[in-house]
Design a protein around this motif. Structure first.
Motif, PDB file in Angstrom:
ATOM      1  N   SER A 229     -23.940   5.476  56.319  1.00 37.49           N
ATOM      2  CA  SER A 229     -22.876   4.685  55.664  1.00 37.49           C
ATOM      3  C   SER A 229     -21.657   5.555  55.354  1.00 37.49           C
ATOM      4  N   LEU A 230     -21.299   6.387  56.315  1.00 36.27           N
ATOM      5  CA  LEU A 230     -20.303   7.423  56.055  1.00 36.27           C
ATOM      6  C   LEU A 230     -18.986   7.153  56.764  1.00 36.27           C
ATOM      7  N   GLY A 231     -17.878   7.568  56.151  1.00 33.87           N
ATOM      8  CA  GLY A 231     -16.597   7.539  56.851  1.00 33.87           C
ATOM      9  C   GLY A 231     -15.730   6.335  56.519  1.00 33.87           C
ATOM     10  N   MET A 232     -16.251   5.423  55.685  1.00 35.42           N
ATOM     11  CA  MET A 232     -15.433   4.256  55.351  1.00 35.42           C
ATOM     12  C   MET A 232     -15.371   3.962  53.860  1.00 35.42           C
ATOM     13  N   GLY A 233     -15.936   4.873  53.068  1.00 34.56           N
ATOM     14  CA  GLY A 233     -15.754   4.700  51.630  1.00 34.56           C
ATOM     15  C   GLY A 233     -16.858   3.947  50.913  1.00 34.56           C
ATOM     16  N   ALA A 234     -17.954   3.612  51.599  1.00 36.87           N
ATOM     17  CA  ALA A 234     -19.064   2.971  50.889  1.00 36.87           C
ATOM     18  C   ALA A 234     -19.600   3.934  49.824  1.00 36.87           C
ATOM     19  N   PHE A 395     -13.003  12.575  59.279  1.00 33.12           N
ATOM     20  CA  PHE A 395     -12.105  13.694  59.552  1.00 33.12           C
ATOM     21  C   PHE A 395     -11.064  13.820  58.439  1.00 33.12           C
ATOM     22  N   PHE A 396     -10.402  12.704  58.136  1.00 31.84           N
ATOM     23  CA  PHE A 396      -9.339  12.774  57.138  1.00 31.84           C
ATOM     24  C   PHE A 396      -9.876  13.014  55.719  1.00 31.84           C
ATOM     25  N   MET A 397     -11.086  12.515  55.437  1.00 29.63           N
ATOM     26  CA  MET A 397     -11.645  12.790  54.106  1.00 29.63           C
ATOM     27  C   MET A 397     -11.921  14.288  53.952  1.00 29.63           C
ATOM     28  N   ALA A 398     -12.404  14.917  55.036  1.00 29.38           N
ATOM     29  CA  ALA A 398     -12.655  16.359  54.977  1.00 29.38           C
ATOM     30  C   ALA A 398     -11.337  17.117  54.814  1.00 29.38           C
ATOM     31  N   VAL A 399     -10.323  16.728  55.600  1.00 33.48           N
ATOM     32  CA  VAL A 399      -9.030  17.424  55.519  1.00 33.48           C
ATOM     33  C   VAL A 399      -8.416  17.222  54.130  1.00 33.48           C
ATOM     34  N   PHE A 400      -8.521  16.021  53.623  1.00 36.45           N
ATOM     35  CA  PHE A 400      -7.974  15.759  52.280  1.00 36.45           C
ATOM     36  C   PHE A 400      -8.652  16.655  51.244  1.00 36.45           C
ATOM     37  N   THR A 401      -9.986  16.684  51.293  1.00 35.97           N
ATOM     38  CA  THR A 401     -10.723  17.444  50.286  1.00 35.97           C
ATOM     39  C   THR A 401     -10.519  18.949  50.462  1.00 35.97           C
ATOM     40  N   ARG A 432     -13.866  22.636  55.243  1.00 40.50           N
ATOM     41  CA  ARG A 432     -12.512  23.048  55.657  1.00 40.50           C
ATOM     42  C   ARG A 432     -12.406  23.277  57.159  1.00 40.50           C
ATOM     43  N   TYR A 433     -13.448  23.863  57.747  1.00 32.70           N
ATOM     44  CA  TYR A 433     -13.316  24.232  59.167  1.00 32.70           C
ATOM     45  C   TYR A 433     -14.249  23.466  60.083  1.00 32.70           C
ATOM     46  N   PHE A 434     -15.551  23.607  59.829  1.00 35.77           N
ATOM     47  CA  PHE A 434     -16.509  23.093  60.811  1.00 35.77           C
ATOM     48  C   PHE A 434     -16.403  21.577  60.996  1.00 35.77           C
ATOM     49  N   VAL A 435     -16.420  20.841  59.889  1.00 34.86           N
ATOM     50  CA  VAL A 435     -16.447  19.375  59.992  1.00 34.86           C
ATOM     51  C   VAL A 435     -15.197  18.827  60.700  1.00 34.86           C
ATOM     52  N   PRO A 436     -13.989  19.185  60.244  1.00 34.32           N
ATOM     53  CA  PRO A 436     -12.827  18.611  60.939  1.00 34.32           C
ATOM     54  C   PRO A 436     -12.733  19.043  62.403  1.00 34.32           C
ATOM     55  N   VAL A 437     -13.024  20.310  62.669  1.00 29.25           N
ATOM     56  CA  VAL A 437     -12.893  20.788  64.047  1.00 29.25           C
ATOM     57  C   VAL A 437     -13.906  20.080  64.949  1.00 29.25           C
ATOM     58  N   MET A 438     -15.145  19.990  64.503  1.00 29.86           N
ATOM     59  CA  MET A 438     -16.173  19.351  65.323  1.00 29.86           C
ATOM     60  C   MET A 438     -15.870  17.877  65.552  1.00 29.86           C
ATOM     61  N   ILE A 439     -15.466  17.176  64.484  1.00 30.48           N
ATOM     62  CA  ILE A 439     -15.182  15.746  64.666  1.00 30.48           C
ATOM     63  C   ILE A 439     -14.035  15.569  65.662  1.00 30.48           C
TER      64      ILE A 439
END
Ligand code: PFF
Length: 453
Positions: A229-234, A395-401, A432-439
């Motif tokens: 349930s990830l990526g849409m704010g649930a 992606f954007f939630m990771a970059v924002f955080t 900061r790095y792994f999640v945004p880059v991989m996505i």
């Protein structure tokens, strides 16, 4: 949930949150979607990629979403208005609300199949030699019957959200989800003892990485996001009903662990049976609805187990659907000042209408297919929501955080109230790095493979 001085409802205790979040995570994604995606993408290699995605991308992002909700005490759009006022970041939340809308519109269609199967499985299990694939095909192409069940499911979802979540669904799920778990284990025992089951086990457990393409990677990522349930704010929304005293890191681990466990079990129930009973793993969205009744037909008291199973699958779908509708509802309540009842009812009707093409894609609109995807309409909704919108949202939630809100700040917020373990440098590096880059990378090659190659 109880009212606090700030007028926002909060979970009554830690178990309440974990159960609600696990209820959101565990649903059709585990029992319906995970097996057919694994079957379409070659078996064990896909399963392993999915597990890696859960561990390295999913878990860090669950923590992220929950903390965004808890720190702001708002819906997914409000989060960004509170934490980054007067910036366009709220668009990330808006994409999330829109995605919830799209997912629920077709989720209700599949949930409706499950409700219909509470009685269809009686026919399927009490006539030896019956063709299970054609029972399913006749059902989904029947226009009115699937639409009526889709409507029934939407009405149930709206009813629960309009009434508030805790007294009904939370109590019910606590009793019923463990029964689903036990039933899955019984199914696995039957499936793996069928003659010829070994081939299915090998398919599920022995990876063949030569079949992995950009499409496979993106599909595994999408499955991880959808299932968690990830990526849409649930989880932002559910996190917004937490207090600072509540623990995040360990609760997030519980949710990820329970969800993954149920998906893996569903695979063990299906793959041995698929091979032993002569079905095809790549059968698509009908896989569970065709294979499982065939397994029930091979069991003593199979009809009773079958009825119970599809009833519980309907409940699992309901605890997920309410989290989808809660996102849209929370947005209308927090940002637009609507009442809970009005928001839930209006959105329920609109979402039902938007979902009609997904049902009709198996009958009157069966010839439609989106260029490049070559699937039916329901799968087309599914592709855009899960393979595109959820990863973009994550992606954007990771970059924002990691950057806009500030990672030090985020770590401090996450660790407030922690008991079992805290997050540290590892989480910082992942977000900061792994999640945004991989996505980014997986989205790019997945889209290239799907539409360009
Ligand atoms: N996680 C749910 C499932 O696996 O069935 C589906 C889902 C619920 C996806 C809520 C996204 C969401 F926000």
């Amino acid at each position: 949930m109880i009212n606090t001085g700030k007028n926002r409802e909060h979970w009554a205790n830690r178990a309440g949150f974990i159960l609600a979040a696990a209820g959101s995570a565990i649903g059709l994604g585990n029992i319906w979607r995970f097996p057919y995606m694994t079957g379409e993408h070659g078996g064990a290699a896909f399963m392993l990629l999915y597990l890696l995605a859960i561990l390295l991308l999913g878990y860090p992002l669950i923590v992220t979403e929950i903390v965004l909700g808890r720190a702001s005490q708002r819906d997914p759009v409000g989060v960004f208005k509170v934490l980054a006022p007067n910036t366009p970041w709220w668009l990330v939340g808006a994409l999330g609300v829109f995605t919830g809308f799209v997912i629920l519109s077709y989720y209700a269609v599949v949930a409706g199949w499950s409700l219909a199967y509470i009685y269809k499985v009686v026919i399927a299990t009490s006539n030896p030699g019956i063709d299970h694939a054609s029972i399913f095909k006749n059902h989904i192409s029947g226009v009115w019957e699937p639409i009526i069940w889709q409507a029934v499911f939407m009405i149930m979802t709206v009813g629960i959200i309009a009434a508030g979540v805790v007294k009904g669904i939370q109590r019910w799920s606590t009793i019923l989800m463990p029964i689903l778990f036990v039933l899955l284990v019984i199914l696995i025992i039957r499936a793996i003892t069928l003659p010829g089951a070994e081939e299915g086990l090998a398919y599920y457990l022995k990876p063949d990485f030569s079949k992995v393409t950009g499409r496979t990677l993106l599909a595994a990522l999408a499955q991880a996001f959808f299932s968690l349930s990830l990526g849409m704010g649930a989880l932002i929304t559910y996190g917004s009903y937490l207090n600072e005293k509540d623990e995040i890191p360990a609760s997030a681990a519980w949710v990820a662990g329970l969800d993954t466990g149920v998906a893996l079990l569903a695979g063990f129930a299906l793959f041995p049976a698929i091979f032993a009973l002569g079905f095809k793993p790549g059968a698509g969205p009908g896989l569970a609805f065709i294979t499982l009744p065939a397994v029930f037909a091979q069991m003593p008291l199979g009809t009773i187990f079958g009825v119970l199973f599809f009833f519980l699958l309907g409940i699992a779908a309901l605890t997920s659907a309410i989290s989808l509708l809660e996102v849209v509802t929370a947005w209308l309540i927090d940002e637009k000042g609507w009442s809970r009842r009005k928001a839930a009812a209006c959105m329920g009707v609109v979402i039902f209408i938007v979902g009609l093409p997904a049902t009709l894609g198996y009958s009157v609109w069966k010839d439609f297919s989106f260029p490049g995807l070559n699937t039916d309409l329901l799968d087309t909704y599914d592709w855009f929501a899960n393979s595109l919108f959820l990863p973009v949202g994550g992606f954007f939630m990771a970059v924002f955080t990691g950057y806009a809100w500030g990672i030090k700040h985020a770590v401090h917020e996450v660790n407030k109230g922690h008991k079992a373990f805290a997050v540290g440098t590892w989480w910082t590096l992942l977000i900061r790095y792994f999640v945004p880059v991989m996505i980014f990378f997986i989205l790019a090659i997945g889209i290239y493979d799907t539409f360009v190659k």
